[in-house]
Motif scaffolding. Structure first.
Motif, short mmCIF file in Angstrom:
data_model
loop_
_atom_site.label_atom_id
_atom_site.label_comp_id
_atom_site.label_asym_id
_atom_site.label_seq_id
_atom_site.Cartn_x
_atom_site.Cartn_y
_atom_site.Cartn_z
N LYS A 122 0.84 -1.19 0.00
CA LYS A 122 0.00 0.00 0.00
C LYS A 122 0.88 1.25 0.00
N LEU A 123 0.54 2.19 -0.85
CA LEU A 123 1.26 3.46 -0.92
C LEU A 123 0.88 4.31 0.30
N VAL A 124 1.86 4.65 1.14
CA VAL A 124 1.56 5.37 2.38
C VAL A 124 2.18 6.76 2.44
N GLY A 125 3.15 7.01 1.58
CA GLY A 125 3.79 8.32 1.63
C GLY A 125 4.73 8.51 0.46
N SER A 126 5.21 9.73 0.33
CA SER A 126 6.13 10.04 -0.76
C SER A 126 7.15 11.07 -0.29
N VAL A 127 8.41 10.84 -0.67
CA VAL A 127 9.47 11.82 -0.44
C VAL A 127 9.67 12.56 -1.76
N ILE A 128 9.34 13.83 -1.74
CA ILE A 128 9.33 14.65 -2.95
C ILE A 128 10.54 15.57 -2.92
N GLY A 129 11.50 15.31 -3.78
CA GLY A 129 12.68 16.16 -3.84
C GLY A 129 12.66 17.00 -5.10
N PHE A 130 13.06 18.26 -4.96
CA PHE A 130 13.20 19.08 -6.17
C PHE A 130 14.36 20.05 -6.03
N GLY A 131 15.02 20.27 -7.15
CA GLY A 131 16.08 21.26 -7.23
C GLY A 131 15.67 22.31 -8.24
N LEU A 132 15.54 23.54 -7.80
CA LEU A 132 15.10 24.64 -8.68
C LEU A 132 16.22 25.67 -8.77
N ASN A 133 16.70 25.91 -9.98
CA ASN A 133 17.76 26.88 -10.19
C ASN A 133 17.19 28.29 -10.06
N ILE A 134 17.67 29.03 -9.05
CA ILE A 134 17.12 30.35 -8.76
C ILE A 134 18.06 31.47 -9.22
N ASN A 135 19.18 31.62 -8.53
CA ASN A 135 20.07 32.77 -8.80
C ASN A 135 21.43 32.37 -9.36
N GLN A 136 21.62 31.11 -9.68
CA GLN A 136 22.89 30.66 -10.26
C GLN A 136 23.03 31.21 -11.68
N LYS A 137 24.25 31.66 -12.03
CA LYS A 137 24.47 32.27 -13.35
C LYS A 137 25.36 31.43 -14.26
N ASN A 138 26.09 30.48 -13.68
CA ASN A 138 27.08 29.74 -14.48
C ASN A 138 26.65 28.29 -14.64
N PHE A 139 26.40 27.88 -15.90
CA PHE A 139 26.08 26.49 -16.21
C PHE A 139 26.93 26.02 -17.39
N ARG A 140 28.22 26.28 -17.31
CA ARG A 140 29.11 26.00 -18.44
C ARG A 140 29.12 24.54 -18.86
N THR A 141 29.01 23.63 -17.89
CA THR A 141 29.05 22.20 -18.22
C THR A 141 27.67 21.62 -18.46
N LEU A 142 26.65 22.47 -18.36
CA LEU A 142 25.26 22.01 -18.55
C LEU A 142 24.59 22.91 -19.58
N PRO A 143 24.78 22.62 -20.88
CA PRO A 143 24.29 23.52 -21.93
C PRO A 143 22.78 23.66 -21.99
N HIS A 144 22.05 22.70 -21.43
CA HIS A 144 20.59 22.76 -21.47
C HIS A 144 19.98 23.29 -20.18
N ALA A 145 20.81 23.85 -19.28
CA ALA A 145 20.32 24.34 -17.99
C ALA A 145 20.25 25.86 -17.98
N SER A 146 19.34 26.37 -17.13
CA SER A 146 19.23 27.80 -16.91
C SER A 146 18.68 28.03 -15.51
N SER A 147 18.46 29.29 -15.17
CA SER A 147 17.92 29.65 -13.85
C SER A 147 16.92 30.78 -14.01
N LEU A 148 16.14 31.02 -12.96
CA LEU A 148 15.17 32.11 -13.00
C LEU A 148 15.88 33.44 -13.24
N SER A 149 17.00 33.64 -12.56
CA SER A 149 17.73 34.91 -12.68
C SER A 149 18.31 35.10 -14.08
N LEU A 150 18.82 34.05 -14.68
CA LEU A 150 19.33 34.16 -16.04
C LEU A 150 18.21 34.48 -17.03
N LEU A 151 17.02 33.93 -16.77
CA LEU A 151 15.90 34.14 -17.69
C LEU A 151 15.30 35.53 -17.59
#
Length: 243
Positions: A122-151
């Motif tokens: 029976k499903l009784v619970g869930s651990v919900i993890g999330f990573g949200l890019n907020i103010n980071q400006k450098n994603f040199r090794t991740l060409p498909h990544a961005s952040s709220l601040s960059l946008l």
């Protein structure tokens, strides 16, 4: 709601999961870390985030009315909650890339990791993890990544963003408990990246497949109408959507 703030930790999901090994925590127990040394994404991938610049969060949510085969509704709720909040902060061109990456203008700004807890089949619970890019400006090794601040060019208050997300999570899980399954699924499909568009996929055996995304099953499997005009379903281990 019980919020635990941490300076640095291996993984917020692992922190919450350790709690569940003894007894289920209070509903909406939240762990927030300034830095994760071993953040994880889907399929065992790592989640790298610059210390202090982003949201790295895990939430424990009790699940009482959902069947195991319907567990993907949890992922849908989380994706939609975050998407709604980002729209409120004027982030544009938002889409959910299956199963639950949040994109803006085809750039990944949020990753989600759902780890469900099953006891006595029976499903009784869930651990919900999330990573949200907020103010980071450098994603040199991740060409498909961005952040709220960059946008947008704006520096955001992380606590304000988190507060909004937690409120929206409460809204969607209340909707889920009130049998709003169709409404949730329809809205998820409305925001699904490449929905009803010809797309290219890579299969587990490295072969490529062309097809059209027709939706997602309750279990989370992706429904694809292939170039051979056959409807097939795939789980996360079997297929990857290429940009």
């Amino acid at each position: 709601m019980f919020i635990i703030k941490l300076n640095a930790i291996d993984s917020t999901n692992a922190y919450i999961k350790a709690m569940t090994s003894k007894s289920l925590p209070k509903d909406f127990t939240v762990a927030v870390a300034d830095f994760q040394a071993n953040g994880r994404g889907q399929m065992g991938t790592s989640w790298d985030a610059e210390a202090g610049k982003n949201l790295t969060v895990s939430v424990f949510k009790k699940i009482e009315r959902l069947k195991i085969e319907q567990q993907f509704y949890i992922s849908m709720c989380v994706s939609l909650a975050i998407l709604d909040v980002l729209r409120k902060f004027q982030i544009r061109q938002l889409k959910i890339k299956w199963p639950n990456d949040i994109l803006s203008a085809n750039k990944k700004i949020c990753g989600i990791l759902i780890e469900n807890i099953v006891k006595n089949n029976k499903l009784v619970g869930s651990v919900i993890g999330f990573g949200l890019n907020i103010n980071q400006k450098n994603f040199r090794t991740l060409p498909h990544a961005s952040s709220l601040s960059l946008l947008t060019g704006i520096l955001y208050d992380k606590d304000e963003v988190l507060s909004e997300i937690l409120q929206q999570l409460e809204y969607y899980f209340t909707l889920l408990e009130k049998d709003g399954l169709k409404k949730i699924k329809d809205k998820y499909h409305n925001h699904l990246f490449r929905m009803e568009k010809p797309s290219t996929f890579k299969l587990q055996n490295k072969e490529r497949l062309t097809g059209i995304i027709k939706g997602v099953e309750e279990s989370g499997k992706l429904i694809v109408w292939t170039e051979d005009e056959v409807i097939q379903t795939f789980d996360l281990k079997e297929i990857r959507l290429l940009y």
